[in-house]
Enzyme design. Structure first.
Site, PDB file in Angstrom:
ATOM      1  CE  LYS A  26      -4.026  -2.224   2.182  1.00  0.00           C
ATOM      2  NZ  LYS A  26      -5.031  -2.127   3.279  1.00  0.00           N
ATOM      3  CE1 TYR A  29      -9.512  -3.065   0.096  1.00  0.00           C
ATOM      4  CE2 TYR A  29      -8.529  -1.079  -0.779  1.00  0.00           C
ATOM      5  CZ  TYR A  29      -8.419  -2.250  -0.056  1.00  0.00           C
ATOM      6  OH  TYR A  29      -7.212  -2.599   0.511  1.00  0.00           O
ATOM      7  CG  ASN A  61      -3.818  -2.239   6.814  1.00  0.00           C
ATOM      8  OD1 ASN A  61      -3.684  -1.882   5.645  1.00  0.00           O
ATOM      9  ND2 ASN A  61      -4.836  -2.991   7.222  1.00  0.00           N
ATOM     10  CG  HIS A  88      -5.364  -6.175  -0.428  1.00  0.00           C
ATOM     11  ND1 HIS A  88      -6.601  -6.145   0.160  1.00  0.00           N
ATOM     12  CD2 HIS A  88      -5.444  -7.069  -1.451  1.00  0.00           C
ATOM     13  CE1 HIS A  88      -7.402  -6.973  -0.494  1.00  0.00           C
ATOM     14  NE2 HIS A  88      -6.726  -7.546  -1.477  1.00  0.00           N
ATOM     15  CD  GLU A 116      -8.889  -8.817  -3.720  1.00  0.00           C
ATOM     16  OE1 GLU A 116      -7.787  -9.352  -3.475  1.00  0.00           O
ATOM     17  OE2 GLU A 116      -9.661  -8.426  -2.828  1.00  0.00           O
TER      18      GLU A 116
HETATM   19  P1  IDP Z   1      -8.058  -6.900   5.400  1.00  0.00           P
HETATM   20  O1  IDP Z   1      -7.294  -5.942   4.509  1.00  0.00           O
HETATM   21  O2  IDP Z   1      -7.238  -7.326   6.587  1.00  0.00           O
HETATM   22  O3  IDP Z   1      -8.672  -8.049   4.645  1.00  0.00           O
HETATM   23  P2  IDP Z   1     -10.727  -5.642   5.553  1.00  0.00           P
HETATM   24  O4  IDP Z   1     -11.647  -5.731   6.721  1.00  0.00           O
HETATM   25  O5  IDP Z   1     -11.096  -6.382   4.305  1.00  0.00           O
HETATM   26  O6  IDP Z   1      -9.254  -6.055   6.062  1.00  0.00           O
HETATM   27  O7  IDP Z   1     -10.584  -4.089   5.224  1.00  0.00           O
HETATM   28  C1  IDP Z   1      -9.945  -3.648   4.042  1.00  0.00           C
HETATM   29  C2  IDP Z   1      -9.038  -2.498   4.383  1.00  0.00           C
HETATM   30  O8  IDP Z   1      -9.837  -1.410   4.842  1.00  0.00           O
HETATM   31  C3  IDP Z   1      -8.055  -2.747   5.532  1.00  0.00           C
HETATM   32  O9  IDP Z   1      -6.873  -3.421   5.133  1.00  0.00           O
HETATM   33  C4  IDP Z   1      -7.775  -1.343   5.999  1.00  0.00           C
HETATM   34  O10 IDP Z   1      -6.846  -0.662   5.150  1.00  0.00           O
HETATM   35  C5  IDP Z   1      -9.143  -0.693   5.852  1.00  0.00           C
HETATM   36  N1  IDP Z   1      -9.938  -0.791   7.100  1.00  0.00           N
HETATM   37  C6  IDP Z   1     -10.510  -1.876   7.643  1.00  0.00           C
HETATM   38  N2  IDP Z   1     -11.169  -1.599   8.771  1.00  0.00           N
HETATM   39  C7  IDP Z   1     -11.028  -0.264   8.948  1.00  0.00           C
HETATM   40  C8  IDP Z   1     -11.499   0.659   9.951  1.00  0.00           C
HETATM   41  O11 IDP Z   1     -12.177   0.277  10.912  1.00  0.00           O
HETATM   42  N3  IDP Z   1     -11.123   1.953   9.785  1.00  0.00           N
HETATM   43  C9  IDP Z   1     -10.381   2.403   8.725  1.00  0.00           C
HETATM   44  N4  IDP Z   1      -9.931   1.568   7.774  1.00  0.00           N
HETATM   45  C10 IDP Z   1     -10.238   0.258   7.880  1.00  0.00           C
END
Ligand code: IDP
Length: 138
Positions: A10, A50, A113, A116, A127
């Protein structure tokens, strides 16, 4: 079972010069890079990627973040690759991620974070072709 999964380094991690470090964590575990490129998504492209999260409160912020700078997109292949990649990445929220995972070491917060990885074969099937054509996957 041999699987392919879509991984993104990312914008936060690309900005911090972590491309090589992150790729090496996957390669050291025996996973293979089948395709790789650096791109910058438009806001619309990030929203399409997304789309499953379109009703979530963080959709706008997440797609702003994902289009703010370059990313590295990869197809990673290996036995049980989808689950193994997610284990190497760690929990979505770095505060909950295990020691030694990419997100524990490099994520800034739950949104920024670092990486992905597809969460299921169904997600990977959407994807991977979102970024790569068949002749780019080797
Ligand atoms: P993942 O990437 O671990 O599969 P997902 O729940 O699919 O997690 O969420 C996709 C992305 O959305 C996350 O990697 C993160 O960047 C963002 N995200 C998820 N939950 C939150 C939140 O509560 N606040 C802000 N961003 C979030």
């Amino acid at each position: 079972m041999m699987e392919k999964t879509l991984v993104i380094i990312k914008p936060d991690a690309v900005k911090k010069n972590l491309i090589g470090e992150i790729i090496s964590r996957f390669e050291k575990q025996g996973l293979r890079i089948a395709a790789l490129k650096k791109i910058k998504m438009t806001k619309e492209q990030a929203k399409g990627f997304y789309i499953v999260h379109k009703e979530r409160p963080f959709y706008e912020s997440l797609t702003d973040f994902m289009s703010e700078g370059p990313v590295v997109v990869m197809v990673i292949e290996g036995d049980d690759a989808i689950a193994r990649v997610r284990k190497i990445m760690g929990a979505t929220n770095p505060a909950q991620a295990e020691e030694g995972t990419i997100r524990k070491d490099f994520a800034e917060n739950i949104e920024r974070n670092a990486v992905h990885g597809s969460d299921s074969p169904q997600s990977a099937a959407y994807e991977i072709p979102y970024f790569f054509s068949a002749i780019e996957i080797l």
